[in-house]
Design a protein around this motif. Structure first.
Motif, PDB file in Angstrom:
ATOM      1  N   LYS A 159      36.102  54.217  44.216  1.00  0.00           N
ATOM      2  CA  LYS A 159      37.351  53.660  44.729  1.00  0.00           C
ATOM      3  C   LYS A 159      37.269  52.141  44.657  1.00  0.00           C
ATOM      4  O   LYS A 159      36.241  51.577  44.291  1.00  0.00           O
ATOM      5  CB  LYS A 159      37.593  54.114  46.168  1.00  0.00           C
ATOM      6  CG  LYS A 159      37.790  55.617  46.318  1.00  0.00           C
ATOM      7  CD  LYS A 159      38.073  55.996  47.764  1.00  0.00           C
ATOM      8  CE  LYS A 159      38.283  57.495  47.911  1.00  0.00           C
ATOM      9  NZ  LYS A 159      38.554  57.866  49.331  1.00  0.00           N
ATOM     10  N   GLU A 160      38.368  51.490  45.028  1.00  0.00           N
ATOM     11  CA  GLU A 160      38.416  50.029  44.926  1.00  0.00           C
ATOM     12  C   GLU A 160      37.365  49.362  45.791  1.00  0.00           C
ATOM     13  O   GLU A 160      36.834  48.307  45.446  1.00  0.00           O
ATOM     14  CB  GLU A 160      39.816  49.540  45.308  1.00  0.00           C
ATOM     15  CG  GLU A 160      40.023  48.049  45.108  1.00  0.00           C
ATOM     16  CD  GLU A 160      41.444  47.614  45.382  1.00  0.00           C
ATOM     17  OE1 GLU A 160      41.674  46.400  45.478  1.00  0.00           O
ATOM     18  OE2 GLU A 160      42.321  48.481  45.508  1.00  0.00           O
ATOM     19  N   LYS A 190      34.400  43.865  30.469  1.00  0.00           N
ATOM     20  CA  LYS A 190      35.658  44.540  30.157  1.00  0.00           C
ATOM     21  C   LYS A 190      35.772  45.818  30.974  1.00  0.00           C
ATOM     22  O   LYS A 190      34.757  46.335  31.470  1.00  0.00           O
ATOM     23  CB  LYS A 190      35.739  44.867  28.667  1.00  0.00           C
ATOM     24  CG  LYS A 190      35.785  43.651  27.760  1.00  0.00           C
ATOM     25  CD  LYS A 190      35.880  44.059  26.299  1.00  0.00           C
ATOM     26  CE  LYS A 190      35.937  42.845  25.389  1.00  0.00           C
ATOM     27  NZ  LYS A 190      36.004  43.249  23.960  1.00  0.00           N
ATOM     28  N   PRO A 191      36.985  46.383  31.110  1.00  0.00           N
ATOM     29  CA  PRO A 191      37.119  47.649  31.840  1.00  0.00           C
ATOM     30  C   PRO A 191      36.597  48.844  31.052  1.00  0.00           C
ATOM     31  O   PRO A 191      36.429  49.916  31.618  1.00  0.00           O
ATOM     32  CB  PRO A 191      38.632  47.755  32.085  1.00  0.00           C
ATOM     33  CG  PRO A 191      39.261  46.899  31.047  1.00  0.00           C
ATOM     34  CD  PRO A 191      38.295  45.785  30.790  1.00  0.00           C
ATOM     35  N   LYS A 222      35.011  43.154  42.696  1.00  0.00           N
ATOM     36  CA  LYS A 222      36.474  43.122  42.642  1.00  0.00           C
ATOM     37  C   LYS A 222      36.958  42.702  41.251  1.00  0.00           C
ATOM     38  O   LYS A 222      37.882  41.890  41.125  1.00  0.00           O
ATOM     39  CB  LYS A 222      37.017  42.165  43.707  1.00  0.00           C
ATOM     40  CG  LYS A 222      36.527  42.427  45.113  1.00  0.00           C
ATOM     41  CD  LYS A 222      36.908  43.818  45.598  1.00  0.00           C
ATOM     42  CE  LYS A 222      36.453  44.035  47.042  1.00  0.00           C
ATOM     43  NZ  LYS A 222      36.754  45.396  47.526  1.00  0.00           N
ATOM     44  N   CYS A 223      36.314  43.244  40.243  1.00  0.00           N
ATOM     45  CA  CYS A 223      36.671  42.921  38.855  1.00  0.00           C
ATOM     46  C   CYS A 223      36.140  44.056  37.992  1.00  0.00           C
ATOM     47  O   CYS A 223      35.760  45.115  38.504  1.00  0.00           O
ATOM     48  CB  CYS A 223      36.105  41.562  38.445  1.00  0.00           C
ATOM     49  SG  CYS A 223      34.290  41.454  38.513  1.00  0.00           S
ATOM     50  N   ASN A 224      36.098  43.864  36.687  1.00  0.00           N
ATOM     51  CA  ASN A 224      35.625  44.915  35.790  1.00  0.00           C
ATOM     52  C   ASN A 224      34.220  45.363  36.192  1.00  0.00           C
ATOM     53  O   ASN A 224      33.373  44.534  36.532  1.00  0.00           O
ATOM     54  CB  ASN A 224      35.623  44.406  34.353  1.00  0.00           C
ATOM     55  CG  ASN A 224      37.016  44.062  33.876  1.00  0.00           C
ATOM     56  OD1 ASN A 224      38.006  44.644  34.314  1.00  0.00           O
ATOM     57  ND2 ASN A 224      37.122  43.115  32.967  1.00  0.00           N
ATOM     58  N   GLY A 272      35.702  50.668  34.530  1.00  0.00           N
ATOM     59  CA  GLY A 272      37.075  50.325  34.877  1.00  0.00           C
ATOM     60  C   GLY A 272      37.155  48.958  35.526  1.00  0.00           C
ATOM     61  O   GLY A 272      36.196  48.189  35.548  1.00  0.00           O
ATOM     62  N   GLY A 273      38.332  48.664  36.072  1.00  0.00           N
ATOM     63  CA  GLY A 273      38.578  47.367  36.702  1.00  0.00           C
ATOM     64  C   GLY A 273      39.958  46.867  36.332  1.00  0.00           C
ATOM     65  O   GLY A 273      40.538  47.269  35.319  1.00  0.00           O
ATOM     66  N   SER A 274      40.491  45.994  37.166  1.00  0.00           N
ATOM     67  CA  SER A 274      41.850  45.490  36.962  1.00  0.00           C
ATOM     68  C   SER A 274      41.884  44.049  36.481  1.00  0.00           C
ATOM     69  O   SER A 274      42.937  43.550  36.101  1.00  0.00           O
ATOM     70  CB  SER A 274      42.652  45.610  38.266  1.00  0.00           C
ATOM     71  OG  SER A 274      42.018  44.889  39.309  1.00  0.00           O
ATOM     72  N   LYS A 275      40.759  43.354  36.513  1.00  0.00           N
ATOM     73  CA  LYS A 275      40.749  41.967  36.046  1.00  0.00           C
ATOM     74  C   LYS A 275      39.340  41.572  35.635  1.00  0.00           C
ATOM     75  O   LYS A 275      38.356  42.228  35.996  1.00  0.00           O
ATOM     76  CB  LYS A 275      41.263  41.020  37.132  1.00  0.00           C
ATOM     77  CG  LYS A 275      40.368  40.922  38.356  1.00  0.00           C
ATOM     78  CD  LYS A 275      40.906  39.884  39.326  1.00  0.00           C
ATOM     79  CE  LYS A 275      39.982  39.712  40.523  1.00  0.00           C
ATOM     80  NZ  LYS A 275      40.475  38.650  41.448  1.00  0.00           N
ATOM     81  N   ASP A 345      40.671  37.622  27.751  1.00  0.00           N
ATOM     82  CA  ASP A 345      41.345  38.067  28.978  1.00  0.00           C
ATOM     83  C   ASP A 345      42.289  37.009  29.537  1.00  0.00           C
ATOM     84  O   ASP A 345      42.526  36.952  30.746  1.00  0.00           O
ATOM     85  CB  ASP A 345      40.327  38.462  30.055  1.00  0.00           C
ATOM     86  CG  ASP A 345      39.437  39.610  29.613  1.00  0.00           C
ATOM     87  OD1 ASP A 345      39.964  40.518  28.939  1.00  0.00           O
ATOM     88  OD2 ASP A 345      38.240  39.600  29.933  1.00  0.00           O
TER      89      ASP A 345
END
Length: 499
Positions: A159-160, A190-191, A222-224, A272-275, A345
């Protein structure tokens, strides 16, 4: 009637009756009886002694148990009031019950009780049975299995705010030695899977026969990120995953082959990751000399990932690497054209040079005599070349003045009384410079821009600078008015200066 024979018969009959009475009274005492016998065995599957007690009844009526006492434990199915079945078909009645004794502390098991028969209420004396424990009773351990033959099952999730996993040894499996398992998270560029990766957090537990399940938990950046669940301990953690370096491979739980396939459950890995874990920033600043200063910075979550910036403008190209918390400046030459800044990115940044508001402007001096009009344009140091467009009458001339240089433009004197100067590339208003008056009938004299009504010839060569020229003219008018006032006061009053 009282013959000797009659008397003898009477005595004989009485004797027979007496003997019969004695037999009836005493026969129950010899026939009513119960017995007890015990046999012990060791259940090696559990390490527990099982004592089997058999209670017997030799009378054709049910007997009831009373005054029961057992050691060291209770007997299953036997308590006060339990019935021992009656003798039937020439076979004693039987009651079979069991007693479980765990451990080797007790050296014997005992049962004692009285019996009472239901038909006549007869109650016999206390009966007691005992079984001695001479040999130890030890549980047979199942054969242990080596790590490659053990089987497990697991859960895994990300999870996050973190990742958790639970790994459990399957039932019926005995390990020859403990099995370590580890959950680890990484910074990732990278994600998707990519390298290099750097360890962020880890948690390791060891599964044993006594601790058959372990719960693991790690934080994720809190990133890839990448998260892996694998069979192995702290010494097996890869601190930095690089191109061509070590991998966890099929040690990851849920793999189709290798040691990871021993555990059933979801795939024990995540990407994974959002940034991005690095944060590129671009700040372009136009300079007065036409160059552009491109300020580049990196404010990432990890100092492991530098950023490669590429700055392009026309034929100009420069690549710069910026580490976390650092900055670099790239100066794009004047006149290079549209600028593009790119980095992984990051959306491309586009920029064109614009004149800064605080740049020093060119200055202009207009001079004239009876034959020529001369316009001198001076460009300050540290600015871009300035193009001046000078108009006198119907004649227009352009001149480009380099920084720190001066250029002159001359015209043949005509009837026009002013010259106009424009700077097309600068955000300034055109300058309208009035020519100075010259008495050409008396040999002439040089005249300066600005003109006036005074009888004295104009001062030559007064500079006029951009939109400031109007302010200079206003100040001159004020000074002229002030001079008239002082002249009037002087006419009315005598002023004496004292040394």
């Amino acid at each position: 009637m009282n013959s000797p024979l009659r008397r003898a018969a009477t005595v004989l009959a009485g004797a027979l009756l007496g003997l019969t009475g004695i037999t009836v009274a005493t026969s129950p005492a010899s026939a009513h009886d119960t017995g007890i016998n015990g046999v012990a065995r060791c259940d090696t599957a559990t390490g527990t002694r099982i004592v089997t007690w058999t209670l017997t009844n030799d009378w054709p009526a049910n007997a009831t148990v009373g005054e029961l006492a057992t050691t060291p434990t209770a007997v299953e199915g036997l308590q006060n009031g339990t019935v021992i079945p009656a003798k039937s078909g020439g076979k004693d009645g039987e009651l079979v019950v069991t007693q479980q004794v765990t451990g080797d502390a007790a050296k014997e098991a005992t049962v004692s009780f009285k019996s009472r028969w239901s038909d006549d209420g007869y109650e016999n004396e206390v009966k007691k049975g005992s079984v001695k424990f001479t040999d130890p009773c030890v549980k047979d351990e199942a054969p242990c299995v080596t790590a490659d033959k053990a089987s497990f099952h697991h859960t895994f999730g990300v999870k996050e705010d973190g990742s958790t996993a639970t790994v459990t040894l399957d039932d019926g499996i005995t390990l020859c030695e403990g099995e370590p398992v580890t959950l680890v998270s990484y910074f990732a560029p990278k994600p998707q899977f990519s390298v290099p990766q750097y360890k962020f957090d880890s948690d390791t537990g060891t599964i044993t026969n006594e601790k058959r399940s372990v719960d693991l938990s790690v934080d994720v950046p809190k990133c890839n990120t990448q998260v892996d669940l694998f069979f192995g301990g702290e010494d097996d953690i890869i601190g930095e995953i690089t191109e061509g370096g070590k991998r966890y491979g099929d040690t990851k739980l849920g793999s189709g082959n290798g040691s990871g396939s021993r555990s059933k459950g979801p795939q024990g890995w995540f990407n994974g990751g959002s940034k991005g874990c690095q944060t590129p920033a671009v700040e372009p600043l136009s300079q007065c000399d036409g160059t552009v200063a491109i300020n580049l910075s990196n404010d990432g979550l990890t100092d492991k990932y530098p950023i490669e910036f590429t700055v392009k403008a026309g034929e100009f190209t420069k690549m710069v690497t910026v580490t976390k918390g650092k900055g670099e400046t790239v100066v794009v030459p004047a006149g290079s054209g549209s600028i593009t800044v790119s980095a992984p990115d990051m959306k491309d940044v586009f920029y064109n040079w614009t004149p800064p508001a605080d740049c020093e402007l060119p200055s202009v001096v207009v001079e004239n005599d009876c034959k020529t009009v001369t316009v001198t344009v001076q460009n300050p140091e540290g600015v871009q070349p300035a193009t001046a467009r000078v108009t006198y009458g119907d004649t227009v001339k352009d001149v480009t003045v380099a920084a720190g240089k001066t250029e002159k433009i001359t015209f043949k004197r005509g009837m026009e009384t002013y010259a106009s100067i424009e700077f097309p590339d600068l955000d300034v208003e055109p300058i309208k410079a009035t020519l100075g008056e010259v008495d050409c009938d008396n040999g002439g004299g040089a005249g300066g821009g600005g003109g006036g009504d005074s009888d004295e010839p104009d001062e030559p060569g007064l500079p006029v600078t951009g939109p400031v020229a109007g302010s200079i003219a206003g100040v001159a008018a004020l000074l002229l008015i002030a001079g008239g006032v002082f002249f009037f006061i002087a006419r009315r009053r005598k002023v004496t200066f004292t040394a």
